[in-house]
Design a protein around this motif. Structure first.
Motif, PDB file in Angstrom:
ATOM      1  N   ASN A   1       0.676  -1.215   0.080  1.00  0.00           N
ATOM      2  CA  ASN A   1      -0.064   0.124   0.066  1.00  0.00           C
ATOM      3  C   ASN A   1       0.916   1.052  -0.048  1.00  0.00           C
TER       4      ASN A   1
ATOM      5  N   ASP B   1       4.173  -2.320  -5.744  1.00  0.00           N
ATOM      6  CA  ASP B   1       3.057  -2.265  -4.354  1.00  0.00           C
ATOM      7  C   ASP B   1       2.714  -3.631  -4.598  1.00  0.00           C
TER       8      ASP B   1
ATOM      9  N   GLN C   1       0.430  -4.839  -2.202  1.00  0.00           N
ATOM     10  CA  GLN C   1      -0.817  -4.932  -2.241  1.00  0.00           C
ATOM     11  C   GLN C   1      -1.492  -4.877  -3.508  1.00  0.00           C
ATOM     12  N   THR C   2      -1.126  -4.145  -4.490  1.00  0.00           N
ATOM     13  CA  THR C   2      -1.701  -4.199  -5.873  1.00  0.00           C
ATOM     14  C   THR C   2      -1.777  -5.342  -6.501  1.00  0.00           C
TER      15      THR C   2
ATOM     16  N   HIS D   1      -4.328  -7.574  -4.496  1.00  0.00           N
ATOM     17  CA  HIS D   1      -5.599  -7.447  -4.573  1.00  0.00           C
ATOM     18  C   HIS D   1      -5.934  -7.579  -6.087  1.00  0.00           C
ATOM     19  N   LYS D   2      -5.156  -7.619  -6.794  1.00  0.00           N
ATOM     20  CA  LYS D   2      -5.406  -8.107  -8.115  1.00  0.00           C
ATOM     21  C   LYS D   2      -5.658  -9.489  -8.343  1.00  0.00           C
TER      22      LYS D   2
ATOM     23  N   CYS E   1       2.050  -3.401 -12.017  1.00  0.00           N
ATOM     24  CA  CYS E   1       1.548  -2.666 -10.916  1.00  0.00           C
ATOM     25  C   CYS E   1       0.528  -1.525 -11.430  1.00  0.00           C
TER      26      CYS E   1
ATOM     27  N   ARG F   1      -3.520  -0.651 -11.735  1.00  0.00           N
ATOM     28  CA  ARG F   1      -4.198   0.530 -11.202  1.00  0.00           C
ATOM     29  C   ARG F   1      -4.761   1.359 -12.280  1.00  0.00           C
TER      30      ARG F   1
END
Length: 263
Positions: free
Chosen positions: A99, A128, A130-131, A134-135, A191, A195
């Motif tokens: 993040n 990232d 987190q990216t 979450h993906k 990433c 996004r």
């Protein structure tokens, strides 16, 4: 970490870092702890962990999360005192974290700006985790650690523990998903694509091979057109009062000078 460095085929240093702070507003809150794990291109590693006096009371709600109180940092240096040391630590390095695009990078950038240093992102690659997480597996850092590393994360919300955990998560992601590209450049691109933007904050996107705005009154317009027809707006975006990530501000400044991103 040697295995991770080999997988990524590092061409320059990569710093996994994490911040603990007085709150969740990157522009107005302050760092109380910063930790970074540097994977050097030469195969070595370096760890840095510092507690900082934020110059303001730490809210009880924040202390309840990271466990750091006013008394813990009463005699710690402020950010300005350690800024030269941190600047050297991050010099020439790519960045990785969990993040970090939405919180850690904006907060660190703001702290550097307040003491007169510019923390540029244009030449850095940014991963990232987190990216990626979450993906592919939408959850939290604790769950990510359990999934990709195979054990429970102890001491969560300690900056040092979270920074090291993030490195282990990326190593686990590279093992679990063979389709992930195994280089810093390609993971940075992955990433950014996830996004939906050219810049880290997703303010610009590719449209017919041209950089276009993804928000505001110029949403959908090519950056080249905005630079020609509304220079005042771009000057505001690139200026000190606009609250955007520095890479987007830099790209807008470049556009004002007639230089535009190339796909």
């Amino acid at each position: 970490m040697e295995d991770l460095a080999r997988k990524l085929r590092l061409q320059r240093d990569l710093v996994f870092f994490d911040l603990e702070s007085t709150g969740i507003d990157p522009r107005n809150d302050r760092i109380v702890e910063i930790a970074g794990l540097k994977l050097r291109a030469d195969g070595g590693t370096e760890m840095k962990s510092l507690r900082l006096n934020p110059g303001r009371p730490i809210p009880k709600e924040s202390s309840a999360i990271h466990g750091i109180t006013d008394e813990d940092v009463r005699h710690s240096p402020n950010f300005e005192a350690v800024a030269p040391e941190l600047r050297q630590f991050f010099e020439g390095a790519d960045l990785a974290g969990f993040n970090l695009v939405r919180f850690d990078i904006p907060l660190l950038t703001a702290e550097f700006e307040r003491v007169g240093y510019r923390f540029s992102l244009l030449e850095r690659r940014v991963i990232d985790t987190q990216t990626i997480f979450h993906k592919l597996e939408p959850r939290t850092l604790v769950a990510a650690f359990k999934l990709y590393v195979g054990r429970e994360l102890s001491n969560a919300h300690s900056a040092a523990a979270d920074a090291c955990a993030t490195a282990e998560v990326l190593a686990g992601q590279l093992t679990r998903y063979p389709e992930l590209p195994a280089s810093v450049d390609a993971l940075d691109a992955f990433c950014r694509e996830a996004r939906g933007g050219i810049d880290l904050g997703g303010r610009l996107f590719w449209q017919n091979g041209e950089a276009a705005l993804a928000f505001g009154k110029h949403r959908g317009k090519p950056l080249r057109e905005v630079a020609k027809k509304d220079r005042g707006w771009l000057e505001w975006v690139a200026g000190p009062d606009a609250d955007f990530l520095s890479d987007f501000k830099d790209l807008c400044a470049e556009a004002l000078a007639g230089r535009f991103p190339q796909q």
